[in-house]
Motif scaffolding. Structure first.
Motif, PDB file in Angstrom:
ATOM      1  N   ALA A 292      -5.744  -0.684  -5.520  1.00  8.69           N
ATOM      2  CA  ALA A 292      -4.486  -0.436  -5.437  1.00  8.69           C
ATOM      3  C   ALA A 292      -3.996  -0.806  -3.918  1.00  8.69           C
ATOM      4  CB  ALA A 292      -4.159   1.253  -5.441  1.00  8.69           C
ATOM      5  N   THR A 293      -2.847  -1.169  -3.827  1.00  5.47           N
ATOM      6  CA  THR A 293      -2.314  -1.967  -2.583  1.00  5.47           C
ATOM      7  C   THR A 293      -2.117  -0.649  -1.437  1.00  5.47           C
ATOM      8  OG1 THR A 293       0.026  -1.122  -3.308  1.00  5.47           O
ATOM      9  CG2 THR A 293      -0.858  -3.326  -3.635  1.00  5.47           C
ATOM     10  N   THR A 294      -2.633  -1.291  -0.161  1.00  6.62           N
ATOM     11  CA  THR A 294      -2.302  -0.337   0.899  1.00  6.62           C
ATOM     12  C   THR A 294      -0.950  -0.386   1.800  1.00  6.62           C
ATOM     13  OG1 THR A 294      -3.348  -2.146   2.264  1.00  6.62           O
ATOM     14  CG2 THR A 294      -4.874  -0.449   1.505  1.00  6.62           C
ATOM     15  N   TYR A 295      -0.536   0.229   2.692  1.00  5.66           N
ATOM     16  CA  TYR A 295       0.516   0.155   3.222  1.00  5.66           C
ATOM     17  C   TYR A 295       0.632  -1.112   3.768  1.00  5.66           C
ATOM     18  CZ  TYR A 295       4.298   0.789   6.732  1.00  5.66           C
ATOM     19  OH  TYR A 295       5.394   0.385   7.622  1.00  5.66           O
ATOM     20  N   GLU A 296      -0.195  -1.780   4.775  1.00  7.75           N
ATOM     21  CA  GLU A 296      -0.393  -2.572   5.265  1.00  7.75           C
ATOM     22  C   GLU A 296      -0.069  -4.005   4.184  1.00  7.75           C
ATOM     23  OE1 GLU A 296      -2.152   0.219   7.669  1.00  7.75           O
ATOM     24  OE2 GLU A 296      -2.669  -0.544   5.567  1.00  7.75           O
TER      25      GLU A 296
END
Length: 463
Positions: A292-296
């Protein structure tokens, strides 16, 4: 009179046959020699009857392929012939066509060096936006990206990467990487024959070949490629005949030292409804998980997208979107598109206030989205244990059973993969999560009171 009528019919046939020859020549010009020889040259003019001209091909498989992929252009060119006015086209199957290609000759139709036919030859259209240049790399996808680039840039099969198996949740970039590999090979190594298609289309083509007794042509067609790319392989779970053919195709290509690239929404070991031998083959090479994607990463994706759109979006809006739209890349980019489109249509700049207004429904849905942490808190409270017990190694039944329930609900109500769920429970292995889900299913089937308890928790978790 009969002789005169016969002579008139012969004259009409001659005119229509000449018209078809002109159409055939235009098809050759349009599609190129390789495709024309394999699929269109075998079409023979067989006469005219009842307002239609009859064309013949030697096999049902060929008729189906022409009808699916070329008939629109054939009709268009046919209508341009004045002599053909009022005549429809019918394609029939005969066994006496001397120009029919052999199964081996059909291989040329898969080659991607004919630009005009690349979409058809690859089995599915490639999205021109999905290239390596447009793929934003971050910690969650760096392994998958590196493996994809290595396979794409190599002129031969990469040791330890056959097959390359990419897996992850919806909208995280699996299909983007698949298309990027195909585009890179097509551009830099056009001599390699590439076939990209979904597992659903593979199954459809296989069933059609069986129906029309063209199984041999199907086998030759799929085993003639240098790179076979199958998207969403989970689709063939539970479909035994298709799995059997896929298994043999897989083995044949590996034996010929050809590259396979597979995508899926879960790891090979988690594919329920898939034969053990197929799961084993899928896990032979490199298995790369896209997390899953991170904030960055979400921030980087938005910045890249905005740069390509050449639009001005305030930094606060970009940060807001990266914080709030966390489910997947597809939804994130869709949210940005909505915000920019609204600003363009109403003639106002993008602001934080208008972003809230435009995305009200999407933000509400994301606020309602259930997290694993929420599930752990609710289950811990229900069973009167500590949340920290969810991450511990304690195996007492008082802790282990609630932990299994929480894993079961996490699998049911979140889009996370089994490895991702395991990591949220103190770094448990994905097989532990699989066992928990299976065990809770068994207990619910055997114990109605326990089933009611889990159902109650499900309602609590859903709010």
């Amino acid at each position: 009179m009969a002789l005169e009528a016969r002579a008139e019919l012969d004259t009409i046939d001659d005119v229509l046959a000449a018209a078809w020859e002109r159409v055939s020549g235009k098809l050759n010009e349009h599609y190129g020699d390789a495709v024309f020889r394999s699929w269109l040259k075998p079409l023979r003019f067989s006469g005219a009857a009842e307002g239609r001209i009859v064309l013949s091909v030697p096999t049902r498989f060929m008729r189906e392929w022409i009808t699916t992929n070329y008939i629109a252009d054939i009709h268009l060119l046919w209508q341009e012939e004045r002599a053909s006015e009022g005549y429809a086209i019918e394609i029939i199957v005969t066994q006496s066509n001397p120009d029919a290609p052999s199964a081996v000759e059909m291989k040329s139709s898969v080659a991607v060096n004919d630009t005009a036919e690349s979409d058809i030859q690859m089995g599915a259209a490639l999205d021109p936006r999905y290239t390596f240049e447009n793929f934003v790399v971050g910690k969650p996808n760096e392994l998958a990206h590196a493996a994809a680039r290595r396979v794409a840039e190599s002129a031969q099969v990469v040791a330890g990467c056959n097959p390359l198996f990419l897996y992850g949740g919806v909208g995280l970039g699996k299909t983007h990487l698949m298309h990027a590999i195909a585009w890179h090979i097509r551009k830099n190594n056009p001599g390699r024959r590439v076939l990209y298609l979904s597992a659903e289309k593979f199954m459809y083509q296989f069933i059609k070949a069986l129906r029309f007794k063209e199984a041999l042509a199907f086998k030759e067609y799929f085993r003639s490629v240098d790179v076979l790319m199958i998207d969403d392989v989970q689709f063939i779970s539970g479909k035994d005949s298709t799995q059997e053919e896929f298994f043999h195709t897989f083995n044949a290509l590996v034996d010929q030292n050809k590259q396979l690239i597979i995508s899926c929404d879960r790891s090979p070991s988690d594919l329920e409804g898939m034969e053990e031998r197929v799961r084993s083959r899928l896990g032979w090479g490199l298995v790369a998980d896209i997390h899953a994607t991170t904030y960055e990463l979400r921030l980087g994706i938005l910045q890249s997208k905005i740069a390509s759109m050449r639009e001005t979006v305030p930094e606060k809006v970009i940060e807001f979107l990266a914080h709030r739209i966390t489910s997947n890349v597809r939804e994130l980019e869709g949210a940005l598109n909505r915000v920019v489109a609204h600003a363009t249509l109403v003639g106002r700049p993008v602001t934080l206030e208008t972003t809230h207004e435009v995305l009200r429904d999407l933000l509400r849905a994301n606020d309602r989205r259930i997290s694993i942490e929420d599930i752990q808190k609710q289950v811990a409270s229900h069973y009167n244990i500590k949340v920290s017990d969810m991450h511990s190694a304690r195996r007492s039944r008082a802790v282990a059973r609630p932990r299994q329930v929480a894993m079961y609900l996490s699998k049911k109500f979140t889009p996370k993969s089994l490895p991702e769920i395991g990591r949220k429970f103190g770094g448990k292995d994905h097989t532990t999560v699989m066992h928990a889900v299976k065990r809770i299913d068994e207990l619910m089937a055997a114990d109605s009171e326990f089933a009611k308890d889990v159902e109650l928790l499900s309602k609590i978790v859903q709010g």
